[in-house]
Design a protein around this motif. Structure first.
Motif: not given
Lengths: 339, 339
Positions: B50-58, B64-70, B89-96, B119-121
């Motif tokens: 399973l690719p390490n998204q953290i290393a990839k992000s660096l 590929k993650t966005i922040g949702l603040v309610l 978001l998940s349909a677009r490949g983003y995490g929340t 480091q949310v996008d």
DNA sequence: GCGCTTTGGGAGAGCGTTAATACGCGGGGC
DNA sequence: GCCCCGCGTATTAACGCTCTCCCAAAGCGC
């Protein structure tokens, strides 16, 4: 990845120290004298420095983030759970990466991969199928910290949740106690393989010597109020109406209640109704709804605590512990009157 | 950080290729011949890579993650929003990455720092105070993609939301149209500086030549059904009862409705009630509730689309665009009867 | 004054990944 | 027969941070 461009190196350049010293100073290392720390911290504040948690995670091998996977947040009790978990986690310095499975195993698997790829330190999950836990067991076996939010007794995975069987039993038993014998069950989870509520219901009937009548088991095909309304439409319109209804959650119960009020069926005189989860809208409904209380705060507190323990345990997880919370029945007007 | 120990290097060791070749192969690079790709992909599958998204992000500088603040997810409409956003978001490949501010500016600031550190996008936020946006404006100025979930006209930040002023105006106007002149307002947000609903209410009164009566403006100090119940207890028990109630959200409205039903005040004959948000529990309440519809799906769809555009824009964000959605009023029994 | 420790700090490696560049080798052109 | 090219793969350098050494200067006892 945001536009945060200030790095340790920038502070280092500004102050003349090495990035290493800056790093230590910002983490309050005693190795750096107070005076130097002050200088560095002031520079960091001026530059509006925000540590890059991603880079930190790569070396520390922890993200201080946990994955929360729920089936469907529109159920008020899961909403409350999500809120409560986020609160508990944030108080412990953890972020919450949230995903929904939409009550679909494939999507659940995908959601888990998503949070795992983002290297969450652990997972809290309300699984789609209480019996389809193999993919979760595999994770657990790989020493992945994971806690179920369902009190599944023989999961082989840490779990904290309401004892749904007992809850259903209490609700049904209560209806029997106030004199009912024809008791309908509305339960959408049963066809999906989550049989706890159905079993509690049947057990209570059996204990009272009441024969089980398949026609009184209603599949709402969903969990909205609307679904509850239409689920009862058939039996209630027919000649052989039940005198009581037990709904697997309060949304369904409120739908059933609405049907009764609309068709001038008195609650509880003509039909008694019990729901499950004890949501606020039930308490303040047209007729206040009796319900099995879901002790959300207790469940989330224990689940988060357990997850923290698993995370702290590192490579050698302790034996799984399953906690089933015995729910209380809250009696209100929808079942109050004796027959 | 989980226990996922399989790295590109492990696949490289197993297959005899270099990590780089493995990386390219797994990303279907045409530079690697099909046969090699097959070998590598098979090995990856066997090892459960399973690719390490953290290393990839660096390295890729995007998470590929966005922040949702309610503010508080217990409001059903925000719940629905959260669910709907996560889906989009998940349909677009983003995490929340999800956080709550608990209606508190300090916590809101902390929540934003939390997601930014990770480091949310981009950020989607339902802000605590519709007028306290300076900290958000600063982010926007730093080219940080951010979209408000509130249709705040002069925010200077991209925003998508219901036009609350118009919604409140429509609700109040409707009550006036069916013959009311003593109309109470229950609104907890107003004391916090969110004046849109109050302004819409007052404007409708003024247009009808009805004097504004401060005693009819009720502060529930919260947004639960319970709060709505107690908010009306004072005026309704007094001699100078209003004949209509406009509540800033459906939870409050249902509380008011419950008060009426409990005290044998007929709805809508004695008192008419309008809520706001049009939640399902209102539709199926003891008396079906008239309400201003909050077009959740439309808002979230547009907000997510806008955020995606901002993210794609990179360093040079376009001018902020504010979208205010004109809400519809849904009339049900709680206001149906003419006086 | 010698060698020891302590203090303050720096250099370098490495976390898992990607991007840029380098390299070996076989084949084709002349 | 030599050069060049391109294919397939390897090497290397980042990304921002932390951790493990290492070093220089100062302090100290004898």
């Amino acid at each position: 990845m945001g536009r945060s461009i200030v790095r340790l190196k920038d502070i280092a350049d500004k102050t003349g120290f090495s990035t290493n010293t800056v790093s230590l100073a910002l983490r309050h290392s005693p190795r750096i004298p107070q005076q130097t720390r002050d200088v560095i911290q002031r520079a960091a504040a001026e530059l509006n420095y925000l540590p890059n948690q991603i880079a930190k995670s790569l070396v520390s091998r922890e993200t201080k983030t946990i994955g929360l996977v729920l089936t469907d947040i529109n159920n008020p009790v899961l909403t409350h759970t999500a809120q409560s978990i986020e609160l508990a986690l944030s108080a412990r310095g953890y972020g919450t990466l949230f995903a929904t499975s939409n009550n679909n195993l494939t999507e659940e698997v995908r959601a888990i991969e998503m949070v795992r790829a983002r290297q969450v330190d652990g997972i809290l999950i309300y699984p789609t199928g209480h019996r389809q836990l193999d993919h979760l067991r595999m994770l657990r076996r790989a020493n992945y910290p994971i806690v179920l939010l369902v009190g599944e007794a023989d999961a082989g995975i840490d779990a904290v949740g309401m004892d749904e069987r007992r809850g259903a039993h209490k609700a049904t038993r209560h209806l029997i106690d106030v004199g009912h014998r024809r008791i309908a069950l509305i339960d959408g989870a049963n066809p999906q393989g989550n049989r706890e509520k159905r079993e509690g219901y049947q057990q209570a009937l059996a204990e009272a010597g009441i024969g089980f009548e398949p026609a009184l088991v209603l599949d709402p095909r969903g969990n909205s109020v609307d679904r509850g309304y239409w689920a009862v439409d058939g039996v209630m319109s027919g000649p052989d109406r039940p005198t009581a209804i037990f709904a697997a959650n309060d949304s369904l119960a409120l739908g059933a209640l609405r049907w009764c009020l609309k068709h001038n069926v008195r609650v509880p005189e003509d039909v008694a109704i019990v729901g499950m989860d004890n949501i606020e809208f039930g308490e303040y409904a047209g007729v206040p709804l009796s319900s099995v209380d879901y002790a959300v705060e207790t469940v989330t507190r224990m689940a988060v605590e357990r997850l923290m323990r698993l995370i702290a345990a590192g490579d050698q997880l302790p034996e799984p512990r399953i906690t089933q919370i015995d729910p209380d029945l809250v009696i209100r007007e929808s079942t109050r009157a004796q027959r």
